[in-house]
Design a protein around this motif. Sequence first.
Motif, PDB file in Angstrom:
ATOM      1  N   PRO A 145       0.909  -1.219  -0.066  1.00  0.00           N
ATOM      2  CA  PRO A 145       0.054   0.094   0.030  1.00  0.00           C
ATOM      3  C   PRO A 145       0.819   1.267   0.121  1.00  0.00           C
ATOM      4  O   PRO A 145       1.727   1.200   0.821  1.00  0.00           O
ATOM      5  CB  PRO A 145      -0.789  -0.116   1.241  1.00  0.00           C
ATOM      6  CG  PRO A 145      -0.748  -1.508   1.741  1.00  0.00           C
ATOM      7  CD  PRO A 145       0.749  -2.016   1.039  1.00  0.00           C
ATOM      8  N   SER A 146       0.615   2.253  -0.862  1.00  0.00           N
ATOM      9  CA  SER A 146       1.249   3.471  -0.789  1.00  0.00           C
ATOM     10  C   SER A 146       1.317   4.221   0.379  1.00  0.00           C
ATOM     11  O   SER A 146       0.347   4.005   1.253  1.00  0.00           O
ATOM     12  CB  SER A 146       0.786   4.573  -1.846  1.00  0.00           C
ATOM     13  OG  SER A 146       0.828   3.824  -3.263  1.00  0.00           O
ATOM     14  N   CYS A 147       2.477   4.861   0.835  1.00  0.00           N
ATOM     15  CA  CYS A 147       2.514   5.524   2.052  1.00  0.00           C
ATOM     16  C   CYS A 147       3.446   6.853   1.733  1.00  0.00           C
ATOM     17  O   CYS A 147       4.471   6.668   1.082  1.00  0.00           O
ATOM     18  CB  CYS A 147       2.992   4.746   3.123  1.00  0.00           C
ATOM     19  SG  CYS A 147       3.197   5.581   4.805  1.00  0.00           S
ATOM     20  N   ASP A 148       2.978   7.971   2.388  1.00  0.00           N
ATOM     21  CA  ASP A 148       3.757   9.433   1.924  1.00  0.00           C
ATOM     22  C   ASP A 148       4.765   9.515   3.134  1.00  0.00           C
ATOM     23  O   ASP A 148       5.537  10.696   3.239  1.00  0.00           O
ATOM     24  CB  ASP A 148       2.694  10.225   1.878  1.00  0.00           C
ATOM     25  CG  ASP A 148       1.965  10.203   0.543  1.00  0.00           C
ATOM     26  OD1 ASP A 148       2.314   9.589  -0.289  1.00  0.00           O
ATOM     27  OD2 ASP A 148       0.862  10.867   0.414  1.00  0.00           O
ATOM     28  N   PHE A 149       5.049   8.720   4.220  1.00  0.00           N
ATOM     29  CA  PHE A 149       5.874   8.795   5.084  1.00  0.00           C
ATOM     30  C   PHE A 149       6.800   7.496   5.223  1.00  0.00           C
ATOM     31  O   PHE A 149       6.026   6.499   5.977  1.00  0.00           O
ATOM     32  CB  PHE A 149       5.379   9.329   6.349  1.00  0.00           C
ATOM     33  CG  PHE A 149       6.536   9.873   7.389  1.00  0.00           C
ATOM     34  CD1 PHE A 149       6.707  11.070   7.476  1.00  0.00           C
ATOM     35  CD2 PHE A 149       6.975   8.880   8.108  1.00  0.00           C
ATOM     36  CE1 PHE A 149       7.996  11.606   8.361  1.00  0.00           C
ATOM     37  CE2 PHE A 149       8.092   9.246   9.070  1.00  0.00           C
ATOM     38  CZ  PHE A 149       8.429  10.404   9.054  1.00  0.00           C
ATOM     39  N   ILE A 150       7.866   7.438   4.858  1.00  0.00           N
ATOM     40  CA  ILE A 150       8.542   6.233   4.983  1.00  0.00           C
ATOM     41  C   ILE A 150       9.980   6.226   5.973  1.00  0.00           C
ATOM     42  O   ILE A 150      10.768   7.017   5.749  1.00  0.00           O
ATOM     43  CB  ILE A 150       9.294   6.046   3.542  1.00  0.00           C
ATOM     44  CG1 ILE A 150       8.297   6.120   2.496  1.00  0.00           C
ATOM     45  CG2 ILE A 150       9.931   4.472   3.625  1.00  0.00           C
ATOM     46  CD1 ILE A 150       7.262   4.694   1.979  1.00  0.00           C
ATOM     47  N   ALA A 151       9.516   5.714   6.960  1.00  0.00           N
ATOM     48  CA  ALA A 151      10.773   5.726   8.028  1.00  0.00           C
ATOM     49  C   ALA A 151      11.629   4.572   7.554  1.00  0.00           C
ATOM     50  O   ALA A 151      11.237   3.307   7.053  1.00  0.00           O
ATOM     51  CB  ALA A 151      10.335   5.445   9.412  1.00  0.00           C
TER      52      ALA A 151
END
Length: 535
Positions: A300-306
Amino acid sequence: KEIVAYAKERFIEVIPEIELPGHAVAVLAAYPQYSCTGGPFDVRHVWGVSDDIFCAGNDSTFSFIEDIIAEVAPLFESEYFHIGGDEAPKVRWEKCPKCQARIAELGIKGDAEHSPEEQLQSYFIKRVEKMLLAHGKKMIGWDEILEGGLAPSATVMSWRGEKGGIAAANMGHDVIMTPGEWLYFDHYQCDPKVYPVAFGGYTPLSKTYGYNPVPQELAQSRHHYIQGVQANIWTEYMYNEDQVENRIYPRILALSEIAWSALAKKDYPDFLRRLDNQRVRLDMHDINYYIPIAEQDSVPSCDFIAFTHDATLKFKTTEPVKIVYTTDGSEPVIESAEYKDSLLFEVNTTLKLRSILASGKMGDIRTITLERQKYAPATEKTNVVNKGLKAEYYKGLARKISDIDQSNPIETEYVSVPENIKYQVHRYDEPTQDDYYSTVLTGYINIPENDVYYFSSLADEVWIDDKLLISNEGEVKRNARNDKSIALAKGYHKIKMVRLSATFGGMPPLWYGASISIRASGDKDFEVMDESYFK
Ligand code: ACM
Ligand code: ZN
């Protein structure tokens, strides 16, 4: 009249739909005497299916409907007239003395497949069919009109899959295919994480294009009953005309082709090639068509990647388009670097991506924040009693976090999972003033091992280790779009979730409880956090 004339000039025929016996609360608000209970009713402020429908035992209901048909029918030139028939719960009819008297009078007994009330709906529809025929109109109804026996001249719109359409064609009735899986344009056409909130489903352009309205299982001799297709664009999750256009286009171009091109001539790559030209035409008409957005591949897309060491991101789009990107915070333009296979990150980065069409037109920018983190250390668990999550409740409407005084709950309890919070409203019921309670949940989550975890929730806020992770303030609470990831060490971490109580965009969060989902960095899908996490 003006709409009909405007459409006619453009060779479009408008068919009216006067919905009955369900989806009629707005009518019943003004004319409660045509309901089973007598009301009073308020026009709905939220989307949904209401238990209150027209009373089938009341003859005045039918003379009322007859009056409406007499007034509406002449406005439209079409020979067709749609009477709805879908989503009409029978709970009122089961209790209503007039409806039950009608069932007795008609000798309706019910059978293995249909309750007496479903058969009463068939009586209702057949009675309306006669009125339409008297006005020279042919009746269309949703596939529920099959229940309890089809009206003799009805054309069936098959929306709950193809089953109803197949059954109707096999009974010698005309059919319009509009199955949700392929032809509901209120469904998503890309990853829900990177698109404004929509109803649900997943119907990208290729899926619509791939639909064949003549079902394989239908015998050749019945094919002619399939009159055509319809796509539906229910607007309960569309808040302006731009959004409506964005969901219609370009999928309606695929609809045209499945309606009007012979199956043997269909060719998706060729359709995509022609789509480039069609988009230029749509630009001339200033139509806000959907431009494929860069989505993360396989997850799933995510705009905050740690990330703790490095992160590799892979992207895809629902149709083949060029993607360009920048990593210096600037807006990507046609000349920016082109995305090829994957991108590797080792330091904090703001990644901006956008699609470029063959015409040079650019899509919206997607911004992804990549942050190098150390595993946030676990904490000691202080509420050793293992009661789960503390739930604090706040009465009244709250649209913003600042609308609740978090030092002053009116009630407190413990719940094993967020879904079990006390104040919820049965799905689709309209909350009353007394139903609105906000909830603050606090406790610990037990993280199984050192990893980067992605969290997803419709809660207005999710805090982990006393830091705000997710904010959904103001969002329509339907499909979470503000997921975030965080590097967490194995062990206990504090969690706090806030669920506000109001109605956002016609949807009360009170319908959906307050769950939270988790995905470890190597997992493909989220799972709802069960009580093992909150122990
Ligand atoms: C429908 O979508 N309720 C026909
Ligand atoms: Zn009734």
